[in-house]
Design an enzyme around this catalytic site. Structure first.
Site, mmCIF file in Angstrom:
data_model
loop_
_atom_site.group_PDB
_atom_site.id
_atom_site.type_symbol
_atom_site.label_atom_id
_atom_site.label_comp_id
_atom_site.label_asym_id
_atom_site.label_seq_id
_atom_site.Cartn_x
_atom_site.Cartn_y
_atom_site.Cartn_z
ATOM 1 N N LYS A 169 0.851 -1.213 0.062
ATOM 2 C CA LYS A 169 -0.022 0.141 0.200
ATOM 3 C C LYS A 169 0.884 1.261 0.112
ATOM 4 O O LYS A 169 1.356 1.663 1.032
ATOM 5 C CB LYS A 169 -0.943 -0.034 1.315
ATOM 6 C CG LYS A 169 -2.390 0.490 1.142
ATOM 7 C CD LYS A 169 -2.049 2.205 0.738
ATOM 8 C CE LYS A 169 -1.852 2.864 1.990
ATOM 9 N NZ LYS A 169 -1.438 4.289 1.799
ATOM 10 N N GLU B 78 9.125 1.431 11.413
ATOM 11 C CA GLU B 78 9.884 2.211 11.251
ATOM 12 C C GLU B 78 9.550 3.639 11.395
ATOM 13 O O GLU B 78 8.650 4.009 10.690
ATOM 14 C CB GLU B 78 11.044 2.118 10.092
ATOM 15 C CG GLU B 78 11.452 0.782 9.658
ATOM 16 C CD GLU B 78 12.695 0.721 10.510
ATOM 17 O OE1 GLU B 78 13.116 1.675 11.328
ATOM 18 O OE2 GLU B 78 13.498 -0.358 10.445
ATOM 19 N N CYS C 158 13.323 10.878 8.237
ATOM 20 C CA CYS C 158 13.025 10.368 9.298
ATOM 21 C C CYS C 158 14.142 10.653 10.342
ATOM 22 O O CYS C 158 14.102 10.634 11.725
ATOM 23 C CB CYS C 158 12.489 8.977 9.491
ATOM 24 S SG CYS C 158 13.402 7.655 8.707
ATOM 25 N N GLU D 79 8.669 16.237 15.761
ATOM 26 C CA GLU D 79 9.260 15.780 14.674
ATOM 27 C C GLU D 79 8.549 16.994 13.539
ATOM 28 O O GLU D 79 7.282 16.996 13.336
ATOM 29 C CB GLU D 79 9.107 14.173 14.177
ATOM 30 C CG GLU D 79 9.548 14.097 12.898
ATOM 31 C CD GLU D 79 9.193 12.750 12.400
ATOM 32 O OE1 GLU D 79 8.329 12.059 12.632
ATOM 33 O OE2 GLU D 79 10.431 12.276 12.015
HETATM 34 P P1 ADP Z 1 2.758 10.927 7.461
HETATM 35 O O1 ADP Z 1 2.064 11.544 8.581
HETATM 36 O O2 ADP Z 1 4.081 11.108 7.285
HETATM 37 O O3 ADP Z 1 2.089 11.332 6.260
HETATM 38 P P2 ADP Z 1 1.718 8.609 7.796
HETATM 39 O O4 ADP Z 1 2.269 7.853 8.889
HETATM 40 O O5 ADP Z 1 0.292 9.246 8.131
HETATM 41 O O6 ADP Z 1 2.677 9.473 7.487
HETATM 42 O O7 ADP Z 1 1.414 7.559 6.588
HETATM 43 C C1 ADP Z 1 2.377 6.594 6.263
HETATM 44 C C2 ADP Z 1 1.542 5.405 5.521
HETATM 45 O O8 ADP Z 1 0.766 4.838 6.269
HETATM 46 C C3 ADP Z 1 0.839 6.079 4.166
HETATM 47 O O9 ADP Z 1 0.763 4.873 3.215
HETATM 48 C C4 ADP Z 1 -0.583 6.049 4.907
HETATM 49 O O10 ADP Z 1 -1.545 5.874 3.846
HETATM 50 C C5 ADP Z 1 -0.616 4.969 5.841
HETATM 51 N N1 ADP Z 1 -1.570 4.958 6.676
HETATM 52 C C6 ADP Z 1 -2.096 6.256 7.648
HETATM 53 N N2 ADP Z 1 -3.169 5.800 8.392
HETATM 54 C C7 ADP Z 1 -3.169 4.596 8.392
HETATM 55 C C8 ADP Z 1 -4.121 3.571 8.915
HETATM 56 N N3 ADP Z 1 -5.033 3.852 10.103
HETATM 57 N N4 ADP Z 1 -3.979 2.221 8.911
HETATM 58 C C9 ADP Z 1 -2.838 1.682 7.869
HETATM 59 N N5 ADP Z 1 -2.193 2.717 7.415
HETATM 60 C C10 ADP Z 1 -2.221 3.941 7.358
#
Ligand code: ADP
Length: 486
Positions: free
Chosen positions: A179, A255, A289, A386
């Protein structure tokens, strides 16, 4: 010229399909905010189809499971060759979708090839043991692929993150559902096409673009998924840890973020330390990161260092990511830019001294001036949170003991660095700082051979390194009863 966008659909069973809902979402060029493609928006039904395909491809009789380990290695090696063939195109696509400067994207594509070759080489090297177990038995262990793996990618280094999760999983013999982040789905889809071209059988690699709460969450809750590997924010990491235990007990590798301290001692070589410290936080517009977002400078050199750090930041060339002389491109999306600008305002309001930058550049695209704050205190938001933006926060310290305790006073523990010419300071800092990676007179160097991951809330498990396949393997003990006498 914009790179051609060849793939925008969901990739299941080596076929390109629309989302079952028919929905698409826009993906953007961060340089000017324009829409560059409409991408299929996967959700639960698409994840279900992708996991079913991955499960079929994992059946004991499947082509993939029947393949010799050496053939898995050769298939992944072939993929490395295709990556090298298409590296320029993939770098352009990465830069176009993420906004990272093209020179950096080319380095990333080169790293992607090297990391792939390394992970591929491990496919026929992992082994179990024969064990001198008590009793009249013969015991041995097998290392076996864990099953269907859900790989959830971030948007800051999309191609390399795909490689660092998918290739070890495949080398271990697993099948995967990837994904990609909603901001940057394009290179992941292009890599899917290359894996199929390399001869990876249908269903082994499936890629479902979509959003976190839809496709991402469905993957983490799916009963047929045995393992989740995630790179992203600490907040989402915690959600994923809970989801991974909600339906079945998924293995997880996380990570997560960092607030990494970089320490400059009085005896450091300033000519090296200043540019290292600058690149350590401004590279990729701060969207890393491991960014050195807490820069601790010892009091004896503090004023001189701050002056030089400001000069370094002022000289950074910000602009069009495709221009080879550009050093800093845009943030990847509007929310990330707004969040970083919000932290800059907090820095000002909380009393840090703004030396350079501090504003958005123009009103098209997502550009922020390289920003330097001095006289930052440990409890200010720019020193605790961060930011994921081009913001250098400089803090003063007096002794090594003091700075180690201050560096450790955070829930994060991803990386740390020290610049010093004193071996004792280097060794003491490296021993006591709570971080998964420590650099001495260096920063940000990562290699496929060296394990990478976080202490504390920065993560669970390790990626890269000789044992990285273990994250995708189960250990099975086989014990055979032997006749007591012969
Ligand atoms: P950022 O805050 O840096 O945008 P995220 O941690 O929100 O990073 O997102 C990283 C990845 O996790 C993306 O592929 C996002 O679609 C996915 N993601 C965000 N929320 C969820 C969730 N509740 N369950 C699974 N994957 C998620």
């Amino acid at each position: 010229m914009a790179p051609e966008i060849k793939y925008t659909k969901i990739f299941i069973d080596n076929q390109w399909v629309d989302a079952k809902s028919g929905k698409t979402f826009d993906t953007y060029y961060p340089h000017d905010g324009s829409v560059i493609a409409k991408v299929a928006e996967g959700d639960k039904a698409d994840i279900d189809a992708a996991v079913d395909a991955a499960k079929r491809a994992f059946h004991r009789n499947s082509e993939w499971r029947q393949l010799d380990a050496s053939q898995r290695r050769l298939t992944l090696d072939k993929f490395a060759g295709l990556l090298a063939r298409d590296a320029d195109y993939l770098a352009q696509l990465e830069s176009y979708n993420n906004g990272m400067v093209l020179t950096m994207a080319k380095m990333m594509a080169h790293s992607a090839v090297n990391f792939t070759k390394y992970f591929a080489s491990l496919a026929d090297k992992f082994q179990g043991n024969t064990i001198p177990a008590d009793g009249a038995v013969f015991s041995y262990t097998l290392k076996q692929p864990v099953g269907v793996c859900g790989l959830i990618l971030p948007w800051n280094a999309p191609m390399l993150m795909f490689i660092c999760k998918a290739i070890p999983a495949l080398a271990a013999g697993c099948t995967v559902v990837v994904k990609p982040a909603e901001q940057t789905p394009l290179t992941a889809l292009a890599l899917g096409a290359l894996l199929a071209e390399a001869g990876v059988p249908a269903g082994v690699v499936n890629i479902v673009p979509g959003f976190g709460p839809g496709a991402g969450s469905s993957l983490t809750h799916h009963a047929k998924v045995s393992k989740i590997s995630f790179t992203g924010s600490m907040e989402v990491g915690k959600i994923i840890q809970q989801a991974a235990g909600a339906v079945n007990l998924k293995r997880i590798t996380l990570e997560l973020g960092g607030k990494s301290p970089l320490v400059i001692m009085n005896d450091a070589d300033l000519a090296a330390a200043v540019p290292y410290a600058g690149r350590a936080v401004f590279a990729m517009s701060g969207q890393v990161c491991i960014a050195a977002s807490r820069l601790y400078v010892q009091s004896g050199i503090y004023d001189e260092f701050v002056k030089r750090a400001a000069e370094f930041a002022k000289a950074i060339k910000v602009g069009d990511p495709t221009d080879p002389t550009t050093q800093q491109g845009p943030q990847t999306d509007e929310p990330t830019m707004s969040k970083a600008l919000g932290y800059i305002e907090k820095g000002k309001a909380e009393g840090a001294k703004l030396l350079v930058g501090g504003k958005r550049i123009g009103n098209k695209g997502y550009y922020i001036e390289p920003t330097v704050f001095a006289d930052v205190k440990d409890n200010m938001s720019i020193a605790t949170d961060e930011i994921f933006g081009p913001v250098q926060s400089i803090l003063k310290f007096d002794t090594l003991e003091e700075v180690i305790d201050r560096a450790n006073n955070t829930n994060y523990g991803l990386a740390a660095g020290i610049f010093t010419t004193n071996i004792n300071s280097a060794l003491q800092f490296s021993k006591y700082v709570e971080a998964g990676t420590v650099w001495v007179n260096d920063y940000m160097t990562l290699a496929p051979q060296t394990p990478f991951g976080g202490f504390k809330d920065s993560g669970l498990g390790r990626e890269y390194g000789r044992d990285c396949l273990d994250a995708y393997l189960e250990v099975k003990t086989v014990t055979i009863n032997l006749p007591k006498k012969i």
